[in-house]
Scaffold this motif. Sequence first.
Motif, mmCIF file in Angstrom:
data_model
loop_
_atom_site.group_PDB
_atom_site.id
_atom_site.type_symbol
_atom_site.label_atom_id
_atom_site.label_comp_id
_atom_site.label_asym_id
_atom_site.label_seq_id
_atom_site.Cartn_x
_atom_site.Cartn_y
_atom_site.Cartn_z
ATOM 1 N N ALA A 70 -12.174 -2.673 0.942
ATOM 2 C CA ALA A 70 -10.878 -2.787 1.173
ATOM 3 C C ALA A 70 -10.200 -3.382 -0.178
ATOM 4 O O ALA A 70 -9.058 -3.194 -0.283
ATOM 5 C CB ALA A 70 -10.624 -4.072 2.293
ATOM 6 N N ALA A 71 -10.644 -4.359 -0.745
ATOM 7 C CA ALA A 71 -10.175 -4.851 -2.019
ATOM 8 C C ALA A 71 -9.933 -3.736 -3.037
ATOM 9 O O ALA A 71 -8.884 -3.545 -3.672
ATOM 10 C CB ALA A 71 -11.228 -5.878 -2.893
ATOM 11 N N GLY A 72 -10.943 -2.748 -3.049
ATOM 12 C CA GLY A 72 -10.763 -1.515 -4.063
ATOM 13 C C GLY A 72 -9.346 -0.848 -3.538
ATOM 14 O O GLY A 72 -8.527 -0.465 -4.511
ATOM 15 N N GLN A 73 -9.174 -0.640 -2.221
ATOM 16 C CA GLN A 73 -7.973 0.307 -1.885
ATOM 17 C C GLN A 73 -6.671 -0.341 -2.118
ATOM 18 O O GLN A 73 -5.772 0.234 -2.776
ATOM 19 C CB GLN A 73 -8.245 0.561 -0.497
ATOM 20 C CG GLN A 73 -9.366 1.295 -0.082
ATOM 21 C CD GLN A 73 -9.426 1.228 1.366
ATOM 22 O OE1 GLN A 73 -8.845 0.807 2.424
ATOM 23 N NE2 GLN A 73 -10.700 2.180 1.989
ATOM 24 N N LEU A 74 -6.771 -1.892 -1.889
ATOM 25 C CA LEU A 74 -5.306 -2.598 -2.112
ATOM 26 C C LEU A 74 -5.018 -2.650 -3.894
ATOM 27 O O LEU A 74 -4.138 -2.285 -4.311
ATOM 28 C CB LEU A 74 -5.598 -4.042 -1.785
ATOM 29 C CG LEU A 74 -4.418 -4.994 -1.882
ATOM 30 C CD1 LEU A 74 -3.105 -4.381 -1.730
ATOM 31 C CD2 LEU A 74 -4.490 -6.166 -1.598
ATOM 32 N N MET A 75 -6.161 -2.711 -4.699
ATOM 33 C CA MET A 75 -5.938 -2.917 -5.975
ATOM 34 C C MET A 75 -5.607 -1.549 -6.551
ATOM 35 O O MET A 75 -4.762 -1.188 -7.430
ATOM 36 C CB MET A 75 -7.303 -3.418 -6.924
ATOM 37 C CG MET A 75 -7.585 -4.769 -6.379
ATOM 38 S SD MET A 75 -9.288 -5.443 -7.135
ATOM 39 C CE MET A 75 -9.162 -5.415 -8.662
ATOM 40 N N GLY A 76 -6.279 -0.452 -6.035
ATOM 41 C CA GLY A 76 -5.760 0.991 -6.328
ATOM 42 C C GLY A 76 -4.594 1.412 -6.063
ATOM 43 O O GLY A 76 -3.813 2.026 -6.910
ATOM 44 N N MET A 77 -4.032 0.799 -5.017
ATOM 45 C CA MET A 77 -2.670 1.433 -4.791
ATOM 46 C C MET A 77 -1.598 0.413 -5.696
ATOM 47 O O MET A 77 -0.535 1.082 -6.055
ATOM 48 C CB MET A 77 -2.027 0.682 -3.233
ATOM 49 C CG MET A 77 -2.854 1.705 -2.229
ATOM 50 S SD MET A 77 -2.123 1.189 -0.468
ATOM 51 C CE MET A 77 -3.173 -0.329 -0.415
ATOM 52 N N ILE A 78 -1.890 -0.401 -6.361
ATOM 53 C CA ILE A 78 -1.238 -1.196 -7.438
ATOM 54 C C ILE A 78 -1.476 -0.609 -8.864
ATOM 55 O O ILE A 78 -0.550 -0.296 -9.332
ATOM 56 C CB ILE A 78 -1.371 -2.781 -7.354
ATOM 57 C CG1 ILE A 78 -1.104 -3.300 -6.099
ATOM 58 C CG2 ILE A 78 -0.703 -3.474 -8.550
ATOM 59 C CD1 ILE A 78 -1.680 -4.608 -5.789
ATOM 60 N N ALA A 80 4.098 -4.319 -4.988
ATOM 61 C CA ALA A 80 3.451 -5.279 -4.410
ATOM 62 C C ALA A 80 3.573 -5.228 -2.995
ATOM 63 O O ALA A 80 2.599 -5.073 -2.182
ATOM 64 C CB ALA A 80 3.401 -6.557 -4.752
ATOM 65 N N ALA A 81 4.792 -5.077 -2.773
ATOM 66 C CA ALA A 81 5.143 -5.227 -1.345
ATOM 67 C C ALA A 81 5.091 -4.114 -0.379
ATOM 68 O O ALA A 81 4.100 -4.155 0.655
ATOM 69 C CB ALA A 81 6.669 -5.431 -1.000
ATOM 70 N N ASP A 82 4.865 -3.072 -1.081
ATOM 71 C CA ASP A 82 4.635 -1.835 -0.490
ATOM 72 C C ASP A 82 3.073 -1.599 -0.328
ATOM 73 O O ASP A 82 2.645 -1.060 0.693
ATOM 74 C CB ASP A 82 5.048 -0.522 -1.167
ATOM 75 C CG ASP A 82 6.574 -0.141 -1.194
ATOM 76 O OD1 ASP A 82 7.158 -0.930 -0.419
ATOM 77 O OD2 ASP A 82 7.083 0.521 -2.073
#
Length: 211
Positions: A165-173, A198-200
Motif C-alpha cells: 500500500a505504501a508503494g502504491q501511494l508513493m508511486g502515485m506521487i 498529494a490530495a488526488d
Amino acid sequence: MDSHTTGVVPHLTTGQDARRDGIVREARRHFMAQGYAATRIEPIARAATVSTATLYAYFPSKEHLFEAVIDDAAEDFSRQMESVRLADGPARELLTGFGLAYARFMGDPFVRSVFRLVMAERPRFRDVALGFFQKGRSDFGKPLIAALTTLSDRGEIRVEKASWAAGQLMGMIEHPVFFMPLVTGDEVQALRDPEQIAADAVETFLARYGT
C-alpha cells in the motif's frame, strides 16, 4: 545547481571537516554539470580553494571523491526526509501531510539531478548506486509503512500488506513530480501543483483502502 537554491542543506562542520565538505560540495556541482568522465580534479580543488595535494589527502582518487559525493547527497536526502516523519492524526490528514512533503521533495530539480547522475554512472559504481537507492527506499518507505500499520490497527484503513500500500501511494506521487520530468529531461512537467497531486493521490488511496 547550487544546493542553497534547492532547499538541500549541506552538511557543514568546522575545521578540517568543513574543508572536506567544501571539496565534496564543489565536486557534486562539477559531477552534476559535466558527468563523471568529463570532470577533472584540478578545477574542483580551485573552486574549493584548496590545493590538489590537499584534495588528494582527503580523497586518493576521483573514484573515492565520486563515492563521497553520492554518500553526501544520500545524507542530505535523509536530513530532508526528517520533515516527512508522520505525526499522529486522522488518516486523510496524516497521509496528505506525508504526500505533500514527499511531492515537494521528489519534485526538487536537485533531487532529479542527483538521481540522473547515479543512474548514468551505475555500471561503473554499481555498489554505490545500489546503496543509494536502498537507503532512499528505507528512509522514505519505513515511516509510511509504520503509519499505515497504525491506521490499519485503528480500523481507519484496511490493507493486507502495508508495504504494498505504501508503494502504491508513493508511486502515485512519484510519477508526475519525479519520473515524468526525469525521463523527459524536465521538458514535461506536471500540470498539477504538489498540493493537488498529494490530495488526488490520497483520495485515490482512501477510495481503495479506506473503511
